[in-house]
Design an enzyme around this catalytic site. Sequence first.
Site, PDB file in Angstrom:
ATOM      1  N   GLY B  41      43.005  31.824  60.197  1.00  0.00           N
ATOM      2  CA  GLY B  41      43.188  32.958  59.096  1.00  0.00           C
ATOM      3  C   GLY B  41      42.429  34.349  60.014  1.00  0.00           C
ATOM      4  O   GLY B  41      41.694  34.221  60.593  1.00  0.00           O
ATOM      5  N   GLY B  43      41.986  37.380  58.088  1.00  0.00           N
ATOM      6  CA  GLY B  43      41.566  38.262  56.951  1.00  0.00           C
ATOM      7  C   GLY B  43      40.356  38.885  57.377  1.00  0.00           C
ATOM      8  O   GLY B  43      39.892  38.855  58.451  1.00  0.00           O
ATOM      9  N   LEU B  44      39.780  39.600  56.532  1.00  0.00           N
ATOM     10  CA  LEU B  44      38.420  39.922  56.682  1.00  0.00           C
ATOM     11  C   LEU B  44      37.266  39.234  57.085  1.00  0.00           C
ATOM     12  O   LEU B  44      36.576  39.433  58.160  1.00  0.00           O
ATOM     13  CB  LEU B  44      37.842  40.822  55.185  1.00  0.00           C
ATOM     14  CG  LEU B  44      37.775  42.140  55.567  1.00  0.00           C
ATOM     15  CD1 LEU B  44      39.267  42.797  55.576  1.00  0.00           C
ATOM     16  CD2 LEU B  44      37.498  42.909  53.992  1.00  0.00           C
ATOM     17  N   ARG B 331      37.549  42.010  32.830  1.00  0.00           N
ATOM     18  CA  ARG B 331      39.002  41.504  33.185  1.00  0.00           C
ATOM     19  C   ARG B 331      39.148  39.873  32.294  1.00  0.00           C
ATOM     20  O   ARG B 331      40.555  40.025  31.707  1.00  0.00           O
ATOM     21  CB  ARG B 331      39.090  41.195  34.590  1.00  0.00           C
ATOM     22  CG  ARG B 331      38.981  42.278  35.527  1.00  0.00           C
ATOM     23  CD  ARG B 331      38.905  41.911  36.907  1.00  0.00           C
ATOM     24  NE  ARG B 331      38.660  43.228  37.632  1.00  0.00           N
ATOM     25  CZ  ARG B 331      38.794  42.949  39.259  1.00  0.00           C
ATOM     26  NH1 ARG B 331      38.786  41.916  39.882  1.00  0.00           N
ATOM     27  NH2 ARG B 331      38.847  44.076  39.873  1.00  0.00           N
ATOM     28  N   LEU B 442      35.890  41.819  49.119  1.00  0.00           N
ATOM     29  CA  LEU B 442      35.572  42.237  50.717  1.00  0.00           C
ATOM     30  C   LEU B 442      34.302  42.060  51.210  1.00  0.00           C
ATOM     31  O   LEU B 442      34.323  41.669  52.365  1.00  0.00           O
ATOM     32  CB  LEU B 442      36.163  43.912  50.637  1.00  0.00           C
ATOM     33  CG  LEU B 442      37.594  44.026  50.078  1.00  0.00           C
ATOM     34  CD1 LEU B 442      38.127  45.628  50.479  1.00  0.00           C
ATOM     35  CD2 LEU B 442      38.607  43.461  51.137  1.00  0.00           C
TER      36      LEU B 442
END
Lengths: 244, 639, 214
Positions: B41, B43-44, B331, B442
Amino acid sequence: MKVRLKIWRQKNSKSKGAFATYDFDGVSPEMSFLEMLDALNTKLVQEGREPVAFDHDCREGICGSCGMYINGYPHSPVPGITTCHLSMRYFNDGDTITVEPWRAKTFPVIKDLMVDRSAFDKIQVAGGFISVNTGAAPDSNSIPCRKKHADEAFDSASCIGCGACVAACKNASAMLFLSAKISQLALLPQGRIEAKERVREMVSVMDELGFGNCSNTGACEAQCPKGIKLTNIARLNREYYKAF
Amino acid sequence: MIKLDAKIPEGPIAEKWTRYKQSVNLVNPANKKKLDIIVIGTGLAGAGAASALGELGYNVKNFCFQDSPRRAHSVAAQGGINAAKNYKNDGDSIYRLFYDMIKGGDFRAREANVYRAAEVSNDVIDHYTAQGVPFARDYGGTLDNRSFGGVQVSRTFYAKGQTGQQCLLGAYSSLNRQIKLGTVKMFPRREMLELVLIDGKARGIIARNLITGELERHSAHAVVLATGGYGTIYYLSTLAVNSNASAAWKAHRKGALFANPSFVQIHPTSVPQLNDYQAKLTLMSESLRNDGRIWVPKNKDEKRHPNDIPEEERDYFLERRYPAFGNLVPRDVASRAAKERCDAGYGVGKTGLAVNLDFRDAIKKQGKKAIESKYGNLFEMYETITGSDPYDEPMKIYPAGHYTMGGLWVDYELMTTIPGLYAIGESNFSDHGANRLGACSLMQAAGDGYFILPNTISNYLAPEIKTGKIPTDGKEFGEAEKSVTDRINKLLSISGKQTVTSFHKRLGRIMWDYCGMSRNSEGLTKALKMVNELEEEFWKDVNVPGSSDEVNQEIEKAGRVADYFELAKLMITDALHRKESCGAHFREESQTPEGEAMRNDAEFAYVAAWQFNESEKTHTLHKEMLSFVEVEMKERSYK
Amino acid sequence: MNKVLYSSISKKFVMALAGLFLLTFLPVHLAINLMLLNDDPEPFNKAAHFMSTFPFIKVVEVVLFVAIMIHVIWGILLQVQNWIARPVAYKAPNRSDTSPFSRFMIWTGGSIFIFLILHFFNFYFIKLGIVEGDPENFYSVAHNLFKIPAYNIIYWVCFILLGFHLHHAFYSAFQTLGLNHRIWTPVVKVMAAVYAIAIPIGFAYIPFVIWILK
C-alpha cells in the site's frame, strides 16, 4: 438511449489493435461514461466476450487513474473534468462515440484503453521532492510563506498526474505536468533550497524519456481536468534558466 | 490458545511513548542494510512507512495495485488533518485531542494508542509542511486552521477540499526520493494475494503482476500492511472502486486476529444512488449541513417537485428529533435518521433512497453570493454528477459507507498476532474505537507510517540481523504460490452465468440492509444465511472470462469479492455478538425509549478480536478488555 | 553540459531568441519596402545600397542569416522530435482547444522558408552575383516582379501564412523565455495580433498598389 461505440481494442502492448464497434442500447443519461462502460462490460461478459480494459479507481475525479480519448478529446469533450465525471447526459440518442487510448511514445498501450504512465513517476523520482528526513522538520510556522505563494503552490499542486496534458498535446509533451511540480516547490520557501538541482534533473529525465517539446499551443491547459495553467510552464522555463 | 497482549508500556500515559522509545531495541545502521521490509500500500500510511524506513536504511519493497503510488485512496480525503499544535491559542493540547478521540470513538479504543496518535500529530504536520504540502496559510504566512467535526477547538489543517491529495503527494514525493536513493524499490500494479509464513513468522508475500498475470515471490524480514479499509464490502461506498480487503483478509486467514469488524462509519452526506449501474457514491462535504436543511415530504406518495411542496407538508426530521443539534448531529445519528425516514417510505428521488438537503432558506437569508462563496465548488461538483442545480432545487443526499474503524488487531507496536506482520493506517483497528472523528484518519495513517512503525519495528528486527536473506524457493513459498494458482484456476474454471460485479452488488445490498447503519438480531441472522447462500452460488455460477496470464480485471475483482464473502460473515458475526449500541454500531435492541443509542459498558467494554480457524472455517472470539484510566466513561447525547 | 545545451527547454530558448530577432528585422525590411511606393526609385535604391554596404549592417546581415538558419534547423529538429514522441497517431482528429495557428507552425514556417529561397534568388543572390541582374537597381527588379500576377499571388499567400506564423510566434517567444505576467501577457497577446496583421498587410499592400492601382 442508444449509442454506437467505436472502442479501440488491443490485446497487449505488442499487438496492433483496431476499433471494435458496439451498438449499445439501454444507456441511461444518468450514467457516468465509465458506468456506461461498466454496463457494456457486463453485457460483453454475459455474451462470453472479453470486457474492455480501462484504468479507473476513485470515480470522483481525484486519483488520476482514468483517462481515455473520447471523440477527439482527452478525458472528456466537456472541459475541466476527468472521464469518470463525464455524464452520458452530454450525449444524444444515436450518437457515435469514438474511444481511443491516450497515445504517446512515452505512454505505451498495455491493453485496450489502458496505458503505461510510469514515465510520469520517473520524472517525479528524478527530483520532485524536498530532501527532508522524517523527524528532521522544524516547526511548521518557523517557515512562513506568503499566502499568495501558498495559494499558487496549491493550485499547481492540484495536478492529479493523469496524463491528459500529454494526451492533448500535439507533441505529447509533458511540460505542463512537470511545470506543475516545479512551480509548487519553487513557490514555497522550503522548496527553494534544491530548486536548481531539481529542475535540471527533472527536465533531463523528461527529455530522455522521449516526451515531445512544448509548442505553447495551450491544448494541455484546455484539457487539464484540474485547471493547471500555462503560467506554470513559463515559470518552469524561468527556473530552468536560473539553474545555470 | 492466543493470549492477547497489547504490550502497553508502563508509566503515565503522557510518558509511555517516550519511555518506549528509550528502551526499545535498535538496529545498528550498518545492519539495517541486511534487513528487507515489504510494505503493501502507498497511501499516507504505506508511502509514509516505506519512505521513513528507507531513510533509516532498510531495504524496502513497496507494493500497490494502482499504476502509480500517487493514486492510493488517501488522495480522496477532503476535509483536513488534525494536530494538537494549538496555533489558534484556543486551549488545544495533546490531551484534549486524545480526549476528543476517545470520546468520539465512544470508549471502544485503546487509550495508550490514541494518546500516542495525538502526540505524534504535531510531528506529522511539521513533516508534511517541510515536504512542501501547501497547507492553507494566513496573511502573516503562518498555517491556518479550521474547526471540523463538531469539536470545540480549531485544530484542523487543510489544503482547500483536497487535503488528502496534498498530503498523499507529499508522502509520494518522499517515497520518490527514497526510490531515487535506491532504498525503496517500487512495485506498482501488483496485488498481494498471499502472505507467506515461515516458522510462524511473516516472511514474504505472493503478488500477482496485474499486467502479465505472473505470480511473484517476494521475501522479507517483516511485512507491513497499509492496505486501507473495507468499505467497498457494501459495493457502493465513498471508497475507490478497487479498494479491497484481500491483503488484510489473507493475513487474517493466516493467523492475524481481526478486531471489531462491524465498526463501519456511514457518512450521511453523499450523492445518492441514481441507477443500478452506479459504481460509487461521491461524498459531499459534511460542512453542507451548516446551512442546508434536511427534510422529506410528509406524504408518502408525494409526486410534486420539491420546490412546490409547501412548508407545512415538509418534515425536517433532524430538527424535529434533535432540536438542540438539529441538522448538525454527528454523522452516525444523521445517517440513521435518514435511513429511518426512507425505510418508512418517505424517501425522495427515483429510488426513494434519498433525502432533501435544501439551501432555499439559507439563500433567502444570506443571499446566493454568500452561499456560493462557501459551497460553490461543492455545488458545481454536485451539478456535474447529477445535472441538477442546488441553487434552484434541493440536493438529494443519502448516507454511504465511508470508513472502517475495525481492522487487523495490533498491539502497541502495531504488530498483528503474526510475528513480523504489522498493520498500519485504516487497515488496523486501534485508534478510532467505534466511531472516527473527522480529520483524524489522515492524522492516524501518517502518524503510524512516519513516526510510530519506524520506531517499533526495530524491536522485532533487532534479533533478525543474523537471519540473512530469506530464500523464496522454499516449500512455504511454493505452497503459498500453489494456493494462489489453485484459487485463480478455480475461479476461471467455474464459467457460470453471472458476473462478478452482480455478486458484489448483491452482497453489498445484503450488508447495507442488515449490517449497515442499523442492525438487529433477526436481520443479522438472516443476513448471515443470505451471505452463505450467495457465497455458495458465487462458487457455482460466477463467470470470470479470459485467462490468468494477461491483464484481467475480472479475475482481480473475483478474488476480492470472494474474500468479501468471508469478511461479510465475520462482520455480521461481530455485529450479532455485540448486543449494545456504540458509535457507528447501532443495535436496535439496545436503544433508549427515545430511540437513541445505548452503550453497555458493563458487558462490552472490550475489543472483539476474532481468530480464524482454518479447519472448521469458523471464528473464535478473543477479548481485549479496555480500561479507561485517563478519561471517564460517559454517555453521548445530542438531544 | 551537452545535455543542457540540447535539452528541450534550451532548444526552445534558442528558437525563441532567434525568432524574436527576426521579429525586429521585419519592420525594418517593411520600412524600406514601403519606399517602393515612391515614384522616384532613388530613395529605395539608396536604402538598399546602404543596407548592403554599411559595415555594421554587414555584421547584422551575418547575424540575421545565422538566426534564420538556427531558427529553421532548430525548428525542424524540434518538430522531428515531436513527431517521434507520438509514433501512433490518434484515429480521431484531436479537437483540444489550442491557440489558433499554433498547431501549424512547421507548415507556415516551411512555406515562409520556401518563399525566402525564392526571395534570395530574386534579390540576395543578385547582390552576391550568383544570379544575373542589376544589384544597383532593386527598385526596378521589384517593380518588374510585382507586375507578374502569379508572383503576387504566391507573395500574398506567403504573407498570410507569415501572419499566422507571427501570431503564435510573438506570444510564444515570451512564454518560452519565461516572461509571463498577469498584466503584461494579455498585452503581449494583443501586440502579437496587431503585429501579425500589420506586418503582412504592410508587405502585401506594396504589390497591390503596384499591380492593381498603377
